[in-house]
Scaffold this active site. Structure first.
Site, short mmCIF file in Angstrom:
data_model
loop_
_atom_site.label_atom_id
_atom_site.label_comp_id
_atom_site.label_asym_id
_atom_site.label_seq_id
_atom_site.Cartn_x
_atom_site.Cartn_y
_atom_site.Cartn_z
CB THR A 1 -0.94 -0.03 1.22
OG1 THR A 1 -1.81 -1.15 1.07
CG2 THR A 1 -1.77 1.22 1.34
CD GLU B 1 -5.02 -25.92 27.91
OE1 GLU B 1 -5.64 -26.95 27.63
OE2 GLU B 1 -5.54 -24.93 28.43
CE1 TYR C 1 -5.89 0.68 0.34
CE2 TYR C 1 -4.12 -0.17 -1.03
CZ TYR C 1 -4.77 -0.11 0.19
OH TYR C 1 -4.32 -0.85 1.24
CB THR D 1 0.80 -3.40 6.40
OG1 THR D 1 -0.47 -3.37 5.75
CG2 THR D 1 1.46 -2.04 6.32
CG ASP D 2 -2.31 -7.43 4.07
OD1 ASP D 2 -2.61 -6.60 4.95
OD2 ASP D 2 -2.96 -7.58 3.03
CE LYS E 1 -2.78 -4.56 8.21
NZ LYS E 1 -2.82 -4.62 6.74
N1 LIG Z 1 -1.56 -1.89 3.91
C1 LIG Z 1 -1.09 -2.79 3.05
O1 LIG Z 1 0.04 -2.69 2.65
C2 LIG Z 1 -2.00 -3.93 2.66
C3 LIG Z 1 -1.71 -4.59 1.34
N2 LIG Z 1 -2.72 -5.61 1.11
C4 LIG Z 1 -0.36 -5.28 1.30
O2 LIG Z 1 0.00 -5.95 2.23
O3 LIG Z 1 0.34 -5.18 0.33
#
Ligand SMILES: NC(=O)C[C@H](N)C(=O)O
Length: 334
Positions: free
Chosen positions: A17, A291, A31, A97-98, A170
């Protein structure tokens, strides 16, 4: 500041992103990721040149949910080459970020350098109002060029915080305050200056026994999620697909349903490593023989690593050992 006195920072771009673009400034969530090239990203933050001599390289251009093990190896090898270069002082990686937390932890395990390596992304594309990518990138370059960041392992700069690449995850989509560590950030970056408060305690980079230069490929490690009424379908399918280890995403303390326990015992006898982690939201803390009798079943616990980070360590560890006790030692130490 004299040009000669400035650190040399290379930005390796992978997409995400932070390189995304939407149709209008109101599109903060709708986007296309991985659209904008690294030269355009750098040109969009002219202030970077006050911090460092910056140059960019487009290593790949993908949304991070699509990253593969081959992508990880390709990126890791390029980072190692740059880290070996005398005229590179720090490396920044722009990333979606994923799966950012997976890449950051992978590099933290396999890069033999004390030079700063910073992984950074954004929650909003650069075309959106209050886009966060510019400042996150500015902060990443500031930290990458600083002497204080050396030897602290791979770091992540999001939302003004400096996080350990090992711990950070995240925790939230949509919000810019998305990345958290169960053990807290290591520091803050404000106006291009870093402020440190704590150090990582786990083995990383220079002190790691893993080296990207010795890793030819990564083994197949799968993840299976647990929930009420779960059965063994996913576990069996992963094993049939050739998984060398299965990360069990357990409830609570990595607990295992009585409907699944016999299958996991059998899979272990067939040579598949069983690694218990947890899907609790604020970070699991799975302990051996709590457990489930791990000693008796010859299973491993992921301790505080979330399932996706446990997969990364399991893959890297399995390039060195097939012994479950060694594997467990690595899960305590890294
Ligand atoms: N905020 C992001 O970067 C999400 C995007 N789907 C990615 O991981 O490339």
């Amino acid at each position: 500041q004299e040009a000669a006195a400035k650190p040399n920072v290379v930005i390796l771009a992978t997409g995400g992103t932070i390189a995304g673009a939407g149709a209008s400034a109101a599109n903060s969530a709708t986007y296309t990721a991985a659209k904008v090239g690294i030269d355009q990203l750098i040109a969009g933050v002219p202030e970077l040149s006050q911090l460092a001599n910056v140059r960019g390289e487009q290593v790949m251009q993908i949304a991070s949910e699509s990253i593969t093990n081959d992508n990880l190896l390709q990126l890791g090898r390029r980072v190692a080459e740059l880290a070996d270069s005398k005229d590179v002082d720090g490396i920044v990686i722009t990333h979606g970020t994923d799966t950012l937390e997976e890449t950051a932890y992978f590099l933290n395990l396999v890069e033999k350098t004390d030079k700063p390596i910073i992984v950074v992304g954004s929650m909003r594309p650069g075309t959106a109002m209050s886009a966060d990518g510019m400042l996150n990138l500015y902060n990443a370059v500031a930290v990458a060029g600083s002497k204080e960041a050396r030897g602290k392992g791979v770091l992540v700069t999001m939302n003004d915080e400096i996080q350990s690449g090992r711990d950070v995850s995240k925790m939230m989509n949509i919000k810019t305050e998305a990345f958290k560590s169960p053990w807290g950030p290591l520091g803050m970056v404000v106006e291009g200056k870093s402020y440190w408060f704590r150090l990582p305690a786990k083995r990383h980079t220079m002190d790691s026994e893993f080296d990207i230069k010795n890793i030819k490929s990564l083994p197949n490690v799968g993840i299976a999620y647990s929930y009420g009424n779960v059965d063994d379908t996913a576990y069996k399918a992963l094993a049939q697909n050739g998984a060398k280890a299965i990360i069990h995403v357990g409830t609570g303390n990595g607990s295992v349903s009585s409907r699944v326990v016999p299958t996991l015992q059998e899979l272990r006898k067939d040579g598949v490593q069983i690694i218990r982690s947890s899907h609790v939201n604020n970070g699991g803390f799975v302990l051996r023989n709590a457990e489930q009798p791990d000693d008796k079943y010859d299973w491993v616990v992921a301790h505080d690593l979330n399932p996706q980070k446990a997969r990364i360590l399991a893959m890297v560890a399995l390039t060195k050992t097939q012994d479950s006790k060694e594997l467990q030692r690595m899960f305590w130490e890294y």
